[in-house]
Design a protein around this motif. Structure first.
Motif, short mmCIF file in Angstrom:
data_model
loop_
_atom_site.label_atom_id
_atom_site.label_comp_id
_atom_site.label_asym_id
_atom_site.label_seq_id
_atom_site.Cartn_x
_atom_site.Cartn_y
_atom_site.Cartn_z
N ALA A 85 22.69 -18.83 -2.65
CA ALA A 85 23.43 -18.02 -1.69
C ALA A 85 22.66 -16.75 -1.35
N ALA A 86 22.68 -16.40 -0.07
CA ALA A 86 22.12 -15.13 0.37
C ALA A 86 23.18 -14.06 0.17
N VAL A 87 22.77 -12.90 -0.32
CA VAL A 87 23.73 -11.81 -0.57
C VAL A 87 23.13 -10.48 -0.14
N GLY A 88 24.00 -9.47 -0.06
CA GLY A 88 23.55 -8.10 0.13
C GLY A 88 23.56 -7.40 -1.24
N GLY A 89 22.67 -6.45 -1.42
CA GLY A 89 22.59 -5.72 -2.69
C GLY A 89 23.40 -4.44 -2.61
N ALA A 160 33.10 -11.47 -2.97
CA ALA A 160 33.12 -12.50 -1.92
C ALA A 160 33.97 -12.00 -0.75
N THR A 161 33.32 -11.74 0.38
CA THR A 161 34.03 -11.22 1.56
C THR A 161 34.22 -12.32 2.60
N GLN A 162 35.09 -12.05 3.55
CA GLN A 162 35.51 -13.08 4.50
C GLN A 162 34.46 -13.41 5.56
N ALA A 208 19.18 -10.49 0.38
CA ALA A 208 18.56 -10.53 1.71
C ALA A 208 18.42 -9.14 2.32
N ASN A 209 19.27 -8.22 1.88
CA ASN A 209 19.32 -6.88 2.50
C ASN A 209 20.08 -5.96 1.56
N MET A 210 19.89 -4.65 1.75
CA MET A 210 20.78 -3.72 1.07
C MET A 210 22.11 -3.77 1.84
N ALA A 211 23.22 -3.72 1.10
CA ALA A 211 24.54 -3.83 1.73
C ALA A 211 24.77 -2.65 2.68
N ALA A 212 25.80 -2.75 3.51
CA ALA A 212 26.07 -1.75 4.54
C ALA A 212 26.15 -0.34 3.95
N1 HPA Z 1 27.18 -8.93 3.12
C1 HPA Z 1 27.79 -10.13 3.02
N2 HPA Z 1 27.11 -11.26 3.00
C2 HPA Z 1 25.78 -11.23 3.08
C3 HPA Z 1 25.09 -10.01 3.19
C4 HPA Z 1 25.83 -8.81 3.20
O1 HPA Z 1 25.29 -7.68 3.29
N3 HPA Z 1 23.77 -10.32 3.25
C5 HPA Z 1 23.66 -11.66 3.18
N4 HPA Z 1 24.88 -12.22 3.08
#
Ligand code: HPA
Length: 246
Positions: A85-89, A160-162, A208-212
């Motif tokens: 899974a791709a996520v934000g940090g 886990a966001t929508q 994948a990125n720093m979160a917002a």
């Molecule tokens: N937020 C939620 N899902 C994601 C993000 C994020 O920043 N980056 C990759 N998947």
């Protein structure tokens, strides 16, 4: 019979180190999975691969038929599922490109079909979810990462966001104060559905990125895609080292 299934996330719609043996279109009582199941050989063993967002990457997180995906994988006879899974940090050490094996999850999703236990029940069922991920499988991922000399965070709490939109900076502040260290859109209900069907399930997340609000300026798809390219290559290497350990 394969022991392991791999669910690919954004940036991992195919495994080019998988020697494909066959593809199977399956139907489940819950509808259609994200695509055909791909059976192939990886690291000397048979595995099943399913891209979560479809092979053309066209199914957004809130439209994925998580029940069909997990049900279809269960029917193959696998006992273990690795979810990529791709996520934000969120936490400062959760930097783009890094791999994470979360050990906890907080669910902020809504309106997703999130249980197999609702219709035609003979009794109400509540599964234990204290520890949402399979620890043996998490340990295997960590072991494989070390063998492949890949940097991996050995714990993390996945918020886990929508989706499909990214979060606001204030939402990320809230997630952080809740204890989340990474954020993604597909971790739930996938994890709990696997638990309901008694599958050992663990996530290998790629930041994948720093979160917002945690990086410079806004988040762009280009930024995400750039980090995912190298991150997913690391995941392929990790999986090659992991399969022989099964
Ligand atoms: N937020 C939620 N899902 C994601 C993000 C994020 O920043 N980056 C990759 N998947």
């Amino acid at each position: 019979m394969p022991e392991l299934a791999i669910i690919g996330g954004t940036g991992l719609t195919s495994l080019h180190n998988l020697h494909i043996v066959r593809r199977e279109v399956v139907h489940t009582p819950y509808g259609e999975p994200s695509g055909p199941l791909t059976y192939g050989e990886l690291g000397g063993k048979e595995v099943v691969f399913l891209p979560r967002h479809g092979s053309g990457h066209n199914i957004p997180p809130h439209r994925i038929n998580y029940r069909a995906n997990i049900s279809a994988l269960k029917e193959t006879g696998v006992t273990k599922v690795i979810a990529v899974a791709a996520v934000g940090g969120i936490r400062t050490d959760m930097v783009p490109g890094r791999l994470v094996v979360p050990d906890q999850i907080i669910d902020y999703t809504w309106s997703r079909a999130n249980t197999f236990f609702e219709d035609g029940l003979t009794h109400v069922t509540h599964v234990d979810f204290t520890y949402p991920y399979g620890n043996d499988l998490r340990d295997l991922i960590i072991k494989a990462a070390k063998a492949a000399r890949l940097d991996i965070a050995e714990e993390g709490t996945y918020g886990a966001t929508q989706g499909p939109r990214l979060e606001t900076a204030a939402e990320i502040n809230r997630l952080e104060s809740d204890g989340c260290t990474i954020v993604g859109m597909t971790g739930m209900p996938e994890a709990v559905l696997a638990r309901e069907l008694d599958l050992s399930y663990a996530t290998c997340a790629v930041i994948a990125n720093m979160a917002a609000g945690r990086g410079d300026g806004v988040i762009t798809m280009r930024q995400i895609e750039q980090h995912l390219k190298s991150g997913m290559e690391n995941v392929r290497t990790l999986l090659e080292h992991l399969v022989p350990l099964l």
